[in-house]
Design an enzyme around this catalytic site. Structure first.
Site, PDB file in Angstrom:
ATOM      1  CB  CYS A 398      -1.351  -0.406   1.169  1.00 63.65           C
ATOM      2  SG  CYS A 398      -2.212   0.807   0.993  1.00 63.65           S
ATOM      3  CG  HIS A 525      -3.193  -3.306   3.279  1.00 70.62           C
ATOM      4  ND1 HIS A 525      -2.334  -3.134   3.927  1.00 70.62           N
ATOM      5  CD2 HIS A 525      -4.016  -2.549   3.411  1.00 70.62           C
ATOM      6  CE1 HIS A 525      -2.491  -2.202   4.355  1.00 70.62           C
ATOM      7  NE2 HIS A 525      -3.062  -1.362   3.381  1.00 70.62           N
ATOM      8  CD  GLU A 527      -0.973  -6.133   4.863  1.00 74.82           C
ATOM      9  OE1 GLU A 527      -0.629  -6.625   4.495  1.00 74.82           O
ATOM     10  OE2 GLU A 527      -1.326  -4.863   5.428  1.00 74.82           O
TER      11      GLU A 527
END
Ligand code: GLN
Length: 599
Positions: A398, A525, A527
């Site tokens: 990001c 993102h 993750e």
């Protein structure tokens, strides 16, 4: 629907979230379908406006919900996808009740905490518990509810009252209360002290809740006489007193519960004993053990606004861990405070400056995570520059991707003052700009949030290969700014590739530098969707590149013959990749005998 409520006593930070997730996992391992709800008694409507340095990172869900990080633990442990309503806050409940009052739904009555707020809490729980979260149809069998905070907090009172009423309403056999408490050890005598747990259970009872199971956090296993004492004073059967002692990694916690037969205790309370099977954990156990045995390090420099709270980047750390375990490497994260890399620190605090650069230069990979605000931005740009020039694997998430674009525009295109309008609204070279769908006046829930689709522009790029040559992928977003579409051509002509874009083709989602071993940035993102055993593609790429395993991962390298042994008419040929095994089945054996070759 059966409910397991997890409360906490004595102090905060006991690992209630991990305990609740582990309870969910063990019930799942017994064959039950599990969902979860997290209650946060604070007034914020959601975690969206909160700094990650308050309660840790803001976790983002598929539906764009900005929620407490514990929902991330649930998603990772249970491999489920939750909704924004699975996170209840005081703000949300009050807002729904006030909205009803304004609509006149209470027909002129006085609106009160009891029964209106407490009813709203119970209705919310019942409604959300029924939402399927595991990809299957129909509601789950069990809903694990975690009540944030510590018993006795003023702000959690309406929830305690509501949950007391709720347990009575759903009836015995459908409600199990697990109270997580602390058994401290006094250093002088090494004695395990039960008094805090006794007080905490007394507090719970005085509020109308009776614990069925006590999960006691302590450094070591509880001595039998200590368990007996807790059982006697807290009126909980001794077999329902479980110790959550310190373990080497959190994946052991569900196994700790299993070894102490916590699942049997919970299933007994829920009248499910005999209905379900013994827990089967499969790969989970192997992974928990493997994680302890890894010693070959992979060093990742995390360049962010680090203030000593690793919870601020929890999902990034978990995603790095999942990827490192898959590459059989021990993860070592070096926190590099971005501001310390800047020239001004060299003057003001040379020790910090030296330390930061030493850490960055010692790393096998550089990661710049997401972030807001201009503090440390120039330091992050320096980190991206260092990684690009020195061919160190880089992943920008990001803001980390936006940083990489700014750095490229400055260094390669020679646009010295290129910047994001977030940091310099008057920059003459705005390579990152404010997005039309964001808001600058309202902060909560006004970003481009949640799951959006990214289309690969062609499959001949690292990111598409890492994602298994899919044409498109869905990942979670949380941003207000984006790469300026008007500068894309210029950046591309200079060698930066935009390998992933949104459906309109004008929003840049993934960048890559084809001349670099691994220089990748993502506007989303990744993750948030990483799972133990299913590491996120871009994180796996980063770690594999850092360990020299990327070619193997991308199937560019063919394993070489490692050894040939013959005995008893059989020939055993062992194969190996240059940098060791990457996955469990990465090395294989070939047997030759009279009947041919067997792999
Ligand atoms: N501040 C940047 C934006 O709003 C990046 C956000 C982030 O990293 N999550 O676009």
């Amino acid at each position: 629907m059966k409910y397991v409520l997890v409360t906490g006593g004595v102090v905060s930070g006991l690992g209630k979230g991990v305990t609740a997730s582990s309870i969910g996992l063990i019930l799942q391992a017994c064959g039950l379908r599990v969902t979860s709800i997290k209650i946060d008694p604070y007034l914020n409507t959601d975690a969206g406006t909160m700094s990650p340095f308050e309660h840790g990172e803001v976790f983002v869900l598929d539906d764009g919900g900005e929620v407490d990080l514990d929902l991330g633990n649930y998603e990772r442990f249970l491999d489920i996808k939750l909704t924004r309503d699975n996170n209840i806050t005081t703000g949300k409940i009050y807002q729904s009740v006030i909205d009803k009052e304004r609509r006149g739904d209470y027909l002129g009555k006085t609106v009160q905490v009891v029964p209106h707020i407490t009813d709203a809490i119970q209705e919310w729980i019942e409604r959300v518990a029924a939402i399927p979260v595991d990809g299957k149809d129909g509601p789950a069998d069990v809903c694990v509810i975690e009540l944030g905070g510590t018993i006795g907090d003023i702000e959690s009172m309406p929830f305690i009252e509501a949950l007391g009423q709720f347990s009575y309403r759903v009836g015995a056999g459908n409600f199990c209360l697990v109270h997580v408490s602390l058994v401290p050890v006094l250093n002088v005598v090494g004695e395990q002290k039960t008094k805090p747990t006794q007080h905490s259970v007394r507090g719970l009872r005085s509020l109308g809740l009776t614990p069925n199971i006590l999960a006691c956090r302590s450094t070591k296993k509880l001595a039998e006489d200590v368990k007996d004492k807790i059982s006697r004073f807290c009126h909980v059967p001794v077999e329902n007193v479980i110790t959550l002692y310190d373990v080497s990694n959190i994946w052991h916690v569900p196994l700790l519960l299993r070894d102490q037969k916590a699942h049997e205790a919970i299933l007994r309370v829920l009248n499910l004993k005999g209905v379900v099977k013994e827990p089967v954990f499969g790969e989970w156990i192997r992974r928990a053990e493997l994680c302890d045995k890894l010693h070959d390090p992979v060093r990742v420099a995390m360049v962010g606004k680090y203030t000593g709270l690793s919870d601020s980047y929890l999902s990034v750390l978990k995603a790095l861990l999942h990827a490192s375990v898959a590459c059989h490497r021990k993860l070592c994260v070096d926190w590099v405070p971005a501001g310390d890399l800047e020239d001004i620190t060299a003057e003001e605090n040379p020790d910090n400056y030296e330390r930061a650069w030493k850490l960055l230069k010692g790393a096998d990979a550089v990661l710049v995570p997401g972030g807001f605000g201009d503090r440390g931005v120039e330091g992050k740009i320096l980190a991206a520059k260092y990684a690009r020039r020195n061919r160190i694997p880089y992943l920008g998430i990001c803001l980390g991707m936006q940083i990489a674009v700014i750095e490229f525009a400055r260094s390669v295109l020679g646009l010295k003052d290129a910047n994001s309008t977030e940091f310099d609204p008057n920059t003459p070279n705005p390579c990152v700009i404010f997005m039309p769908e964001g808001s600058k006046t309202h902060m909560g829930g006004t970003m481009r949030l949640g799951s959006r689709r990214t289309y690969f522009q062609d499959l001949d790029c690292i990111s598409a290969k890492l994602y298994g040559n899919k044409k498109s992928i869905d990942e979670r977003h949380r941003h207000r700014y984006e790469v300026n579409p008007e500068m894309v051509e210029q950046l591309e002509d200079a060698g930066l590739r935009f390998t992933g874009k949104d459906e309109s083709g004008s929003r840049m989602e993934i960048i890559e530098l084809p001349t670099h071993p691994y220089f990748v940035g993502a506007q989303f993102h990744p993750e948030f969707k990483s799972r133990p055993g299913k590491p996120s593609a871009l994180f796996l790429g980063l770690i594999a590149a850092a360990c020299g395993q990327l070619d193997v991962l991308l199937k560019k390298e063919v394993p070489k013959v490692h050894s040939i042994n013959s005995s008893n008419g059989k020939t055993l040929i062992k194969h190996k990749f240059t940098n060791g095994p990457i996955l469990a089945n990465a090395s294989f054996e070939v047997y030759c005998n009279g009947n041919g070759i067997h792999v």
